[in-house]
Design an enzyme around this catalytic site. Structure first.
Site, PDB file in Angstrom:
ATOM      1  N   GLU A  99       0.563  -1.299   0.071  1.00  0.00           N
ATOM      2  CA  GLU A  99      -0.135   0.056  -0.014  1.00  0.00           C
ATOM      3  C   GLU A  99       0.876   1.143  -0.051  1.00  0.00           C
ATOM      4  O   GLU A  99       0.661   2.277   0.992  1.00  0.00           O
ATOM      5  CB  GLU A  99      -1.047   0.033   1.110  1.00  0.00           C
ATOM      6  CG  GLU A  99      -1.994  -1.222   1.190  1.00  0.00           C
ATOM      7  CD  GLU A  99      -2.801  -1.456   2.538  1.00  0.00           C
ATOM      8  OE1 GLU A  99      -2.655  -0.333   3.268  1.00  0.00           O
ATOM      9  OE2 GLU A  99      -3.292  -2.376   2.597  1.00  0.00           O
ATOM     10  N   ASN A 129       1.907  -5.230  -3.179  1.00  0.00           N
ATOM     11  CA  ASN A 129       0.651  -5.717  -2.751  1.00  0.00           C
ATOM     12  C   ASN A 129      -0.235  -4.272  -2.573  1.00  0.00           C
ATOM     13  O   ASN A 129       0.241  -3.381  -1.637  1.00  0.00           O
ATOM     14  CB  ASN A 129       0.683  -6.474  -1.524  1.00  0.00           C
ATOM     15  CG  ASN A 129      -0.657  -7.158  -1.107  1.00  0.00           C
ATOM     16  OD1 ASN A 129      -1.517  -7.618  -1.904  1.00  0.00           O
ATOM     17  ND2 ASN A 129      -1.225  -6.758   0.074  1.00  0.00           N
ATOM     18  N   HIS A 182     -10.752  -5.858  -2.225  1.00  0.00           N
ATOM     19  CA  HIS A 182     -11.504  -5.535  -0.987  1.00  0.00           C
ATOM     20  C   HIS A 182     -12.898  -5.033  -1.839  1.00  0.00           C
ATOM     21  O   HIS A 182     -12.557  -4.041  -2.057  1.00  0.00           O
ATOM     22  CB  HIS A 182     -11.073  -4.959   0.398  1.00  0.00           C
ATOM     23  CG  HIS A 182      -9.976  -5.458   0.889  1.00  0.00           C
ATOM     24  ND1 HIS A 182     -10.318  -6.617   1.712  1.00  0.00           N
ATOM     25  CD2 HIS A 182      -8.662  -5.253   1.244  1.00  0.00           C
ATOM     26  CE1 HIS A 182      -9.128  -7.109   2.333  1.00  0.00           C
ATOM     27  NE2 HIS A 182      -8.039  -6.098   1.950  1.00  0.00           N
ATOM     28  N   GLU A 222      -6.435 -10.678  -1.012  1.00  0.00           N
ATOM     29  CA  GLU A 222      -7.273 -10.467   0.359  1.00  0.00           C
ATOM     30  C   GLU A 222      -8.646 -10.358   0.028  1.00  0.00           C
ATOM     31  O   GLU A 222      -9.262  -9.514   0.509  1.00  0.00           O
ATOM     32  CB  GLU A 222      -6.574  -9.180   0.987  1.00  0.00           C
ATOM     33  CG  GLU A 222      -5.195  -8.887   1.284  1.00  0.00           C
ATOM     34  CD  GLU A 222      -4.646  -7.667   2.042  1.00  0.00           C
ATOM     35  OE1 GLU A 222      -5.561  -6.916   2.357  1.00  0.00           O
ATOM     36  OE2 GLU A 222      -3.381  -7.329   1.978  1.00  0.00           O
ATOM     37  N   ASP A 254     -12.218 -10.277  -0.344  1.00  0.00           N
ATOM     38  CA  ASP A 254     -13.658 -10.227   0.393  1.00  0.00           C
ATOM     39  C   ASP A 254     -14.802  -9.271  -0.391  1.00  0.00           C
ATOM     40  O   ASP A 254     -14.190  -8.086  -0.692  1.00  0.00           O
ATOM     41  CB  ASP A 254     -13.663 -10.027   1.949  1.00  0.00           C
ATOM     42  CG  ASP A 254     -12.718  -8.702   2.375  1.00  0.00           C
ATOM     43  OD1 ASP A 254     -12.646  -7.915   1.279  1.00  0.00           O
ATOM     44  OD2 ASP A 254     -12.530  -8.376   3.602  1.00  0.00           O
TER      45      ASP A 254
HETATM   46  O1  G3I Z   1      -3.217  -7.169  18.993  1.00  0.00           O
HETATM   47  C1  G3I Z   1      -4.123  -6.174  19.658  1.00  0.00           C
HETATM   48  C2  G3I Z   1      -4.632  -6.911  20.929  1.00  0.00           C
HETATM   49  O2  G3I Z   1      -3.353  -6.848  21.679  1.00  0.00           O
HETATM   50  C3  G3I Z   1      -5.697  -5.881  21.436  1.00  0.00           C
HETATM   51  O3  G3I Z   1      -6.071  -6.770  22.440  1.00  0.00           O
HETATM   52  C4  G3I Z   1      -6.756  -5.753  20.490  1.00  0.00           C
HETATM   53  C5  G3I Z   1      -8.012  -5.009  20.864  1.00  0.00           C
HETATM   54  O4  G3I Z   1      -8.727  -4.609  19.931  1.00  0.00           O
HETATM   55  O5  G3I Z   1      -6.496  -5.456  19.112  1.00  0.00           O
HETATM   56  C6  G3I Z   1      -5.308  -6.137  18.737  1.00  0.00           C
HETATM   57  O6  G3I Z   1      -4.882  -5.513  17.544  1.00  0.00           O
HETATM   58  C7  G3I Z   1      -5.889  -5.660  16.286  1.00  0.00           C
HETATM   59  C8  G3I Z   1      -5.371  -6.410  15.273  1.00  0.00           C
HETATM   60  O7  G3I Z   1      -6.069  -6.342  14.164  1.00  0.00           O
HETATM   61  C9  G3I Z   1      -5.118  -7.861  15.564  1.00  0.00           C
HETATM   62  O8  G3I Z   1      -6.399  -8.420  16.047  1.00  0.00           O
HETATM   63  C10 G3I Z   1      -5.950  -4.104  16.002  1.00  0.00           C
HETATM   64  O9  G3I Z   1      -6.604  -3.364  16.887  1.00  0.00           O
HETATM   65  C11 G3I Z   1      -6.578  -4.046  14.592  1.00  0.00           C
HETATM   66  O10 G3I Z   1      -6.726  -2.839  14.117  1.00  0.00           O
HETATM   67  C12 G3I Z   1      -6.041  -4.988  13.727  1.00  0.00           C
HETATM   68  O11 G3I Z   1      -6.989  -5.131  12.441  1.00  0.00           O
HETATM   69  C13 G3I Z   1      -6.263  -5.513  11.312  1.00  0.00           C
HETATM   70  C14 G3I Z   1      -5.853  -4.539  10.103  1.00  0.00           C
HETATM   71  O12 G3I Z   1      -5.272  -5.011   8.992  1.00  0.00           O
HETATM   72  C15 G3I Z   1      -4.886  -3.339  10.902  1.00  0.00           C
HETATM   73  O13 G3I Z   1      -4.894  -2.420   9.637  1.00  0.00           O
HETATM   74  C16 G3I Z   1      -7.156  -6.659  10.718  1.00  0.00           C
HETATM   75  O14 G3I Z   1      -7.263  -7.946  11.427  1.00  0.00           O
HETATM   76  C17 G3I Z   1      -6.433  -7.224   9.353  1.00  0.00           C
HETATM   77  O15 G3I Z   1      -7.447  -7.871   8.652  1.00  0.00           O
HETATM   78  C18 G3I Z   1      -6.230  -5.846   8.336  1.00  0.00           C
HETATM   79  O16 G3I Z   1      -5.545  -6.456   7.053  1.00  0.00           O
HETATM   80  C19 G3I Z   1      -5.314  -5.639   6.456  1.00  0.00           C
HETATM   81  C20 G3I Z   1      -4.323  -6.199   5.666  1.00  0.00           C
HETATM   82  O17 G3I Z   1      -3.093  -6.322   6.302  1.00  0.00           O
HETATM   83  C21 G3I Z   1      -3.514  -5.381   4.390  1.00  0.00           C
HETATM   84  N1  G3I Z   1      -4.814  -4.710   3.630  1.00  0.00           N
HETATM   85  C22 G3I Z   1      -5.852  -4.269   4.157  1.00  0.00           C
HETATM   86  C23 G3I Z   1      -6.498  -5.166   5.276  1.00  0.00           C
HETATM   87  C24 G3I Z   1      -7.783  -4.894   5.734  1.00  0.00           C
HETATM   88  O18 G3I Z   1      -7.541  -3.723   6.667  1.00  0.00           O
END
Ligand code: G3I
Length: 348
Positions: free
Chosen positions: A172, A215, A251, A280, A282
């Site tokens: 990105e 990506n 997405h 990715e 969806d």
């Molecule tokens: O790890 C912490 C945890 O310690 C805490 O308890 C919890 C409370 O909310 O948060 C956890 O972190 C979260 C993490 O996912 C792991 O679950 C973050 O808040 C959350 O923001 C994070 O979201 C991820 C997101 O990327 C972040 O940008 C999504 O799961 C993941 O699906 C998403 O994936 C991205 C790709 O990597 C890149 N392209 C876009 C895609 C969708 O946004």
């Protein structure tokens, strides 16, 4: 409903007898096939992974370590998919939360699970402005940040050397909209445009066996952003900067639907000499409309020999990063959705 199925619907009565004959012939042929293959439904491609493999492609999913302990989650993933991408576990904040301190527990757990269930693994992601620990943002100069970036890439790729099918080396890096410009990030702002090629060169030397991908999202059709990525890949190819693949995240929702020129756009990247991967996928929605969009994406990848495969961004709607959109192939109870059946039928 597609134009094709509307047409089929109009001719369904006159075609009934022919359909019956074809159906009976098909049943007999399947019986023969089952006999020949020793009765293995798996061999005939009754799961996403097996059906894709029969076409020389993979069908993967994002996996989250936190859910692998849930029996239905793991069973569904293990049965259906043959490629895994750690959803968060190999990102910078998870692997180098403090400078020089590398933590591989989460990534290792996903890799081990994948390996022991016949799945290959995509590495995601080495250099990204998001999920970047604060200490990286605070690095003062471009030369120091280049060293930090190189060290991060080398550590991860050495730890996982020989075990990762493809890495999303840079994620990105371009802006949305009509500018075609690079996105503001610590890497862009302090190192400049050269950070991307530098990352790819470092990655190639760290694990020459891994495919190296750029990506991004919103590059699925021909638009200013995908043009900018296209020009970068073309430039890299002309200067022998190593790049093997472009990942199209995929997405989709009603504001950002599967574009009509999706396949044509993938093909123009392939024509530059890289492979393409849907990384990715969806698609927001439900029912027939969602199924039709999934079919479009699947058919586009099947139509392009250098489309390596498709990864959906999660196993079940309930754990999707945007679960309210119900964008995946299994519902919250791990039941196959209409979209699942359409994808499987397209693969078969
Ligand atoms: O790890 C912490 C945890 O310690 C805490 O308890 C919890 C409370 O909310 O948060 C956890 O972190 C979260 C993490 O996912 C792991 O679950 C973050 O808040 C959350 O923001 C994070 O979201 C991820 C997101 O990327 C972040 O940008 C999504 O799961 C993941 O699906 C998403 O994936 C991205 C790709 O990597 C890149 N392209 C876009 C895609 C969708 O946004």
């Amino acid at each position: 409903m597609t134009e094709q199925s509307r047409t089929t619907g109009r001719t369904v009565r006159s075609g009934f007898r022919r359909t019956l004959v074809i159906g009976m012939a098909g049943a007999l042929a399947s019986a023969g096939l089952v006999a020949l293959t020793g009765g293995s439904a798996h061999a005939a491609g009754s799961t996403l992974g097996a059906a894709a493999a029969a076409k020389g492609k993979y069908f993967g999913t994002a996996l989250s370590n936190g859910h692998l302990g849930e029996a239905q989650y793991a069973q569904t993933a293990d049965r259906e998919f043959n490629m895994a991408t750690p959803e968060n576990e190999m990102k910078w904040d998870a692997t180098e939360p403090n400078r020089g301190q590398f933590t591989y527990g989460g990534g290792d757990a996903i890799l081990n699970h994948a390996q022991s269930h016949g799945m290959r693994t995509r590495g995601h992601t080495l250099v990204w402005h998001s999920q970047l620990p604060g200490w990286v943002n605070n690095i003062g100069t471009g030369s120091e940040l280049t060293q930090v970036m190189d060290n991060h890439i080398r550590n991860l790729m050495t730890h996982y050397k020989g075990k990762i099918y493809a890495w999303d080396v840079v994620n990105e890096a371009f802006q949305d909209g009509s500018s075609g410009a690079r996105r503001s990030s610590p890497f862009q702002n302090k190192i400049g445009n050269s950070f991307i090629e530098h990352a790819f060169q470092t990655a190639r030397s760290a694990d020459p066996a891994a495919k190296l991908c750029y990506n991004d999202y919103n590059i699925d059709g021909v638009n200013a952003k995908s043009n900018a990525v296209y020009n970068m890949v073309k430039d890299f190819k002309s200067r022998n900067i190593p790049i093997d693949c472009v990942g199209f995240q995929g997405h989709f929702n009603s504001q950002s639907p599967v574009p009509s020129d999706f396949q044509q756009n993938l093909q123009r990247f392939v024509d530059l000499g890289v492979s393409v991967q849907i990384t990715e996928l969806d698609i927001a929605g439900s029912g027939q409309a969602q199924a039709d969009n999934y079919t479009k994406v699947t058919r586009a990848c099947l139509a392009i020999s250098r489309c390596d495969g498709i990864t959906v961004w999660g196993v079940t709607d309930k754990y999707s990063w945007r679960s309210g959109d119900t964008p995946l192939l299994f519902d919250g109870n791990y039941q196959k959705k209409q979209a699942y059946n359409s994808v499987l039928a397209a693969l078969q």
